[in-house]
Design a protein around this motif. Structure first.
Motif, short mmCIF file in Angstrom:
data_model
loop_
_atom_site.label_atom_id
_atom_site.label_comp_id
_atom_site.label_asym_id
_atom_site.label_seq_id
_atom_site.Cartn_x
_atom_site.Cartn_y
_atom_site.Cartn_z
N VAL A 1 0.85 -1.18 0.00
CA VAL A 1 0.00 0.00 0.00
C VAL A 1 0.89 1.24 0.00
N PRO A 2 0.45 2.35 -0.58
CA PRO A 2 1.33 3.52 -0.75
C PRO A 2 2.00 3.99 0.53
N GLU A 3 1.28 4.01 1.66
CA GLU A 3 1.86 4.50 2.90
C GLU A 3 3.01 3.60 3.37
N ALA A 4 2.82 2.29 3.22
CA ALA A 4 3.85 1.36 3.67
C ALA A 4 5.10 1.45 2.80
N VAL A 5 4.92 1.59 1.49
CA VAL A 5 6.08 1.71 0.60
C VAL A 5 6.86 2.98 0.92
N ALA A 6 6.14 4.10 1.12
CA ALA A 6 6.82 5.35 1.45
C ALA A 6 7.56 5.25 2.78
N ASP A 7 6.95 4.62 3.78
CA ASP A 7 7.60 4.46 5.08
C ASP A 7 8.85 3.59 4.97
N PHE A 8 8.76 2.52 4.20
CA PHE A 8 9.89 1.61 4.03
C PHE A 8 11.06 2.32 3.36
N LEU A 9 10.78 3.03 2.28
CA LEU A 9 11.85 3.71 1.56
C LEU A 9 12.47 4.82 2.41
N GLY A 10 11.66 5.48 3.23
CA GLY A 10 12.20 6.51 4.11
C GLY A 10 13.08 5.93 5.21
N LEU A 11 12.82 4.70 5.60
CA LEU A 11 13.57 4.06 6.68
C LEU A 11 14.86 3.43 6.19
N ALA A 12 14.87 2.96 4.94
CA ALA A 12 16.03 2.23 4.42
C ALA A 12 17.21 3.16 4.19
N GLU A 13 18.37 2.77 4.68
CA GLU A 13 19.61 3.51 4.44
C GLU A 13 20.27 2.93 3.19
N LEU A 14 19.83 3.42 2.04
CA LEU A 14 20.25 2.86 0.76
C LEU A 14 21.71 3.17 0.49
N PRO A 15 22.40 2.30 -0.27
CA PRO A 15 23.80 2.56 -0.60
C PRO A 15 23.96 3.84 -1.42
N GLU A 16 25.14 4.38 -1.40
CA GLU A 16 25.42 5.59 -2.16
C GLU A 16 25.22 5.33 -3.66
#
Length: 711
Positions: A621-636
């Protein structure tokens, strides 16, 4: 009132931290003890246990005490039962006890534990059989890390369920290795005999093999496995389905005799499959052929791994973390220093990438031999159909009708259609708007010759249908199914028997006598002596799929069907109904799958898509995807593409793990990193998933590394 000690200076803070660090370093490790004070094993009294608990936030080994009475059976690799969880407080002495009983595997026995509290004891050894050996555990750990998954989930895929009665049966002695096989039909490839000789010498060559059309591929795989066995090493062959496994199984039996290999497929049943798996685990058999799950088979002294037709979607596991058999075998070849062979009549983009990077060498025949054994391919494009009166009146173009008529004089004719059923997809004849149910908006389909319309989702019959866009009441077939095609061909050739092969009923073989064989992709039976001709209908339906792999997949399916046709020298002809100027059609006409894959790979490199890059899919769901991407410390340097809406499951196919539940609006984001950063991306996404699960907040998201279908 405050004092200066309440707010120490930075130097004081540093001294305090250093003293705490030294105190922790000098603190002795906890001696293993249990809540009940049971007597423990004198040597290696601590077991590191992998608990069968799937969530990624619990993805670690847990220390348990080994009671003396279980010492002999609590071996590394054995199945055990342990208490897991907080449990309840004992009202008499205040100690916490209990927790649920869960199954697990002992990974290692050690002398001490890093945990300072009392250890729970292993409750039971279910079986002393060491089913999770060191190499298999290392493979499962590597697969879990690559796919951002849980180690317990991977082990569940790798180790079959236990059947106690089977474990008491002997597995038999290991037979002496066979002699090195003759090259056989490998002599048709310039470097084929050399590859077999290297296997027999105990070397580990790596090759991407573009197989010639015809029935010899199963025997060639068997000869490669036999060469590895001759060097006193094990061999593993993974194929996409049970029919292909049966062909390689028969070839191995004919070449090696009985008792030197096992067949691992779902058709054998759980008990027999476990019996054969144990024979492999115990080292009594060192050669395995099987379908997807066999990629984890614990072959001793593994020296050769092979995968056939890696582009087939059956090689992609549907259970978490959804590993692909090709990638698992690549890991095994690297970890166990085994030879590697990726073979197919076609060539996937991933196979072309292995050759481009130099990790594997190409293995194929010269162009003269390819032209001699491949059938003649002719095309029928949109312009030809527009000028063809027969094609407008019926669905069979004149060229295809003539090829079928001529082929039926000499043997069977194969007709490949993209879909099963009668008329799976319908649209308005006037405006081409898809016909949908008025109740649930599901696709309408005609399920029988009476023309009655039913919804593909809710099953209700649709009467007096009218197009909501233009008001039209006439329908046309978007893709005509196999049964409808069989009826039409039966009327066109009334004196010829018509057979169908599809998901509901798949034929393995057909006689070499004249007949029309209508089959869906992947269900084409083998004809004795080869087909005299093949008709590949509705090519636009495959090429028009909204997927990055549409052209590659269409060519793979066409090649698989055309490879069953006799060679051009024997009069074999293939007619493909598709626009001849398109790249996949041209590759089929030239019989050049490797060239097509190289050009596709170059385009992927320009776009930055896999396999040149590593990619992950995050959906929910859109809220969960946004929360997940905001939480993930993605590689440079990571790129986030989207999120974009996820369409509902297409009608006529089973639901896939990435499809949203009915009635829910989902979005999907793609996260892309450059080569060499895939491990960092998987670790970052796994950490974010673990944090969200620990918090127990928000809707879950579905995470998949290397998604096979990128729209």
């Amino acid at each position: 009132m405050s004092s200066e000690n309440e707010h120490p200076e930075p130097e004081q803070l540093a001294l305090i931290r250093e003293s705490v660090r030294k105190a922790k370093a000098k603190a002795p490790r906890a001696r293993p003890r249990t809540w009940r004070g049971a007597e423990l094993a004198k040597e290696w009294p601590v077991a590191k246990v992998l608990v069968d608990k799937g969530p990624v936030h619990l993805d670690k080994l847990w220390d348990y005490a080994v009671p003396a009475e279980l010492d002999a059976d609590a071996r590394p690799g054995a199945r055990v039962r342990v208490r897991f969880g907080a449990g309840t407080k004992n009202v008499r002495d205040g100690r916490r006890e209990g927790g649920g009983l869960l199954d697990g595997f002992i990974v290692e026995r050690v002398a001490e534990s890093d945990y300072r509290g009392p250890l729970a004891a292993i409750a039971q050894v279910l079986s002393p059989e060491p089913v999770l050996g060191t190499e298999l555990f290392g493979l499962c750990r590597a697969v879990a890390d690559r796919y951002a998954g849980s180690l317990a989930d991977v082990v569940q895929l790798a180790v079959p369920p236990r059947h106690a009665r089977i474990e008491s049966e002997p597995s038999g002695p290991l037979l002496p290795p066979p002699g090195a096989p003759a090259p056989g039909s490998w002599a048709r490839y310039p470097t084929g005999p050399g590859y077999l000789e290297a296997l027999a010498r105990g070397e580990s060559p790596r090759a991407v093999w573009t197989a010639l059309p015809g029935p010899h591929w199963a025997e060639e795989l068997a000869r490669a496995a036999a060469a590895a066995l001759a060097s006193r090493r094990g061999a593993l062959i993974v194929v996409p389905d049970g029919r292909a496994a049966a062909r390689v199984d028969a070839a191995l039996t004919g070449l090696l005799g009985d008792g030197r290999h096992v067949l691992l497929t779902a058709d054998t049943g759980p008990e027999e499959r476990y019996r054969r798996w144990l024979a492999v685990s115990r080292g009594a058999v060192r050669a395995v052929v099987g379908t997807r799950a066999a990629m984890f088979a614990p072959v001793r002294d593994l020296g050769f791994v092979a995968i056939w037709d890696d582009g087939d979607s059956s090689h992609s596991e549907q259970h978490a973390p959804q590993p692909h058999a090709r990638e698992v075998l690549l890991l095994r070849a690297a970890q166990e220093k085994a030879a590697f062979l990726l073979g197919a009549v076609g060539c996937s983009v991933e196979a072309a990438q292995l050759v481009r990077t130099g990790w594997a060498l190409p293995l194929g025949a010269d162009r003269e031999r390819v032209r001699a054994v491949a059938p003649l391919v002719r095309t029928v494009g949109d312009g030809d159909l527009a000028r063809d009166e027969a094609a407008r009146a019926a669905r069979l173009p004149s060229l295809a009708w003539q090829a079928a008529r001529e082929g039926l004089r000499h043997g069977p004719v194969l007709v490949q259609v993209p879909r099963r059923g009668y008329v799976p997809r319908l649209a308005c004849e006037r405006c081409r708007e898809p016909a949908r149910c008025g109740g649930c908006a599901g696709p309408l389909e005609a399920r029988g010759a009476d023309g009655a319309l039913h919804c593909g989702w809710c099953g209700l019959e649709a009467r007096d249908w009218h197009c909501p866009e233009c008001g039209g009441a006439r329908l046309r077939a978007q893709v005509v199914g196999a049964r409808r095609t069989a009826e039409e061909l039966g009327r066109a050739f009334p004196a010829v028997p018509v057979r169908t092969s599809g998901r509901d009923h798949v034929l393995d073989t057909v006689p070499g006598t004249p007949a029309l064989v209508v089959a869906t992709p992947g269900a084409e039976p083998v004809a004795e002596g080869g087909y005299a001709a093949a008709l590949l209908l509705d090519g636009w339906a495959l090429l028009g799929l909204p997927d990055l792999r549409a052209g590659e997949e269409a060519l793979r399916r066409w090649l698989a069907a055309a490879a069953l046709v006799r060679g051009q020298e024997a009069g074999g002809t293939v007619v493909v109904v598709a626009e001849p100027t398109l790249r996949p059609v041209q590759a089929l006409v030239r019989w050049d799958p490797a060239g097509h894959a190289v050009r596709e790979l170059a385009e992927r490199a320009e776009l930055g898509f896999p396999p040149v890059s590593r990619m992950a899919s995050v959906s929910g769901v859109p809220e969960a995807v946004a929360d997940f991407l905001g939480l993930a410390e993605l590689p440079e340097g990571a790129d986030v593409l989207g999120p974009v809406p996820v369409p509902p499951a297409a009608a006529g196919r089973p639901r896939r793990p990435g499809d949203p539940p009915p009635g829910e609006h989902w979005e999907r984001a793609l996260v892309r990193v450059r080569p060499g950063r895939g491990a960092a991306l998987a670790a970052a996404l796994k950490t974010a998933q673990a944090v969200r699960l620990t918090r127990r907040e928000g809707e879950p998201v579905r995470l998949r590394m290397d998604p096979p279908d990128i729209g």
